[in-house]
Design an enzyme around this catalytic site. Sequence first.
Site, PDB file in Angstrom:
ATOM      1  CG  HIS A 251      57.026  80.528  71.791  1.00 36.30           C
ATOM      2  ND1 HIS A 251      57.142  79.224  72.211  1.00 36.30           N
ATOM      3  CD2 HIS A 251      55.731  80.882  72.054  1.00 36.30           C
ATOM      4  CE1 HIS A 251      55.980  78.807  72.708  1.00 36.30           C
ATOM      5  NE2 HIS A 251      55.109  79.797  72.627  1.00 36.30           N
TER       6      HIS A 251
ATOM      7  CG  ASP B 201      48.979  80.007  77.239  1.00 36.02           C
ATOM      8  OD1 ASP B 201      49.553  79.718  78.305  1.00 36.02           O
ATOM      9  OD2 ASP B 201      49.598  80.279  76.189  1.00 36.02           O
TER      10      ASP B 201
ATOM     11  CG  ASP C 103      52.749  80.073  77.783  1.00 37.90           C
ATOM     12  OD1 ASP C 103      52.278  81.220  77.783  1.00 37.90           O
ATOM     13  OD2 ASP C 103      52.571  79.257  76.853  1.00 37.90           O
TER      14      ASP C 103
HETATM   15  N1  Q9C Z   1      46.273  80.108  65.285  1.00 39.41           N
HETATM   16  C1  Q9C Z   1      52.381  82.077  73.561  1.00 39.41           C
HETATM   17  O1  Q9C Z   1      51.531  81.602  74.283  1.00 39.41           O
HETATM   18  N2  Q9C Z   1      50.015  78.736  67.486  1.00 39.41           N
HETATM   19  N3  Q9C Z   1      52.461  81.776  72.251  1.00 39.41           N
HETATM   20  C2  Q9C Z   1      48.696  79.286  67.368  1.00 39.41           C
HETATM   21  C3  Q9C Z   1      46.481  79.108  66.267  1.00 39.41           C
HETATM   22  C4  Q9C Z   1      50.992  79.577  68.140  1.00 39.41           C
HETATM   23  C5  Q9C Z   1      51.533  80.859  71.653  1.00 39.41           C
HETATM   24  C6  Q9C Z   1      47.915  78.584  66.294  1.00 39.41           C
HETATM   25  C7  Q9C Z   1      50.813  79.649  69.615  1.00 39.41           C
HETATM   26  C8  Q9C Z   1      51.830  80.575  70.222  1.00 39.41           C
HETATM   27  C9  Q9C Z   1      53.358  83.068  74.094  1.00 39.41           C
HETATM   28 ZN    ZN Z   2      51.462  79.988  75.429  1.00 39.40          ZN
END
Ligand code: Q9C
Ligand code: ZN
Length: 345
Positions: A161, A286, A197
């Site tokens: 990101h 994920d 991902d």
């Molecule tokens: N608290 C990666 O998988 N939003 N990043 C989460 C829930 C951000 C994921 C909201 C998700 C970022 C590297």
């Molecule tokens: Zn992710």
Amino acid sequence: MKLICSDQHRGHDALYEFNRGRLIPALESPARAAAILGALGEAGLGAIELAESFDLAPILRVHRHDYVAFLQGAHAEWSALGRGGDALPLAWPVRGLRDDRVPRSLDGRLSYYSFDIGTPITAGTWTAAKGAADAALTAARSLCSGRESSAFSLCRPPGHHAAFDCYGGYCFLNNAAIAAQYLRDHGSDRVAVLDVDYHHGNGTQHIFYQRNDVLFASIHADPATDFPYFLGYADETGAGAGAGCNHNFPLAAGADWAAWGAALDAACRRVDAFAPDAVIVSLGVDTFRGDPLSSFLLEGDDYLRMGARIALLARPTLFVLEGGYAVDEIGCNVVNVLRGHADAA
Ligand code: Q9C
Ligand code: ZN
């Protein structure tokens, strides 16, 4: 398979993140890496080696100098203001208003250099992020020396990101992009980044969007419903010299292996057509059915299939860890990708 990790990751240990209007324990935690190390130790894929330390030059090939300097000092500045806890931003530029001037205050710069509230900076964040980039670079170097045909870097914090001058989505330095640029600078004419991902790799797309020497292909949750919300649509295909070198495969909630595997096949055909000298896989697990951030439904065995399909590309391949937040299964799922790849290669 070359397996690289960094000890520095433990220093990045955020207290909380916002989730549905409340603070919850941070999902991107040191326990993730510990679980993967444990599973790797039992898997017999090879010895796990510590990353070597690189200077900042390969990081500065991808990230802006003032951004890197900000990351290095941000938490010390936060502490010097007498504040405890983790450093978080407060506000962002509004569409159509100026965003070209770097504010002077720390609060202003935390906001300027970030794009979400979910990515705390702790005392050990810079050292951990540098260690993760070193892990990706150490693994990349083993590929370009020709000694290895595949490698895995256990990168924490993740990277996909993060863009030139911007952090968010738990990411600070774009480990996959830094490795891709390193390979470009050390003999690879064309590099493909395949991002599996659950979330779109907006940072990697942004970094290479105008370039035709690095292809980006990503399979992810539809940005209309999922983070990072503003990038990842199928009509983003590259610009300028990079036109035709960006391929997004957004999938609706509920994607299982039938839907996800079909998208992987389409993405791999784009990678094949590009004929890259090396492939970097931004490996997030994920997409797992039990992941707290996932609406996808991949099962443990599907990660074996994922690795096997990627092996059919028959290119030197570097797997760079991204997301995956089901700590009890993350080790098995990551090992399955690597094992599926090794057994089919
Ligand atoms: N608290 C990666 O998988 N939003 N990043 C989460 C829930 C951000 C994921 C909201 C998700 C970022 C590297
Ligand atoms: Zn992710």
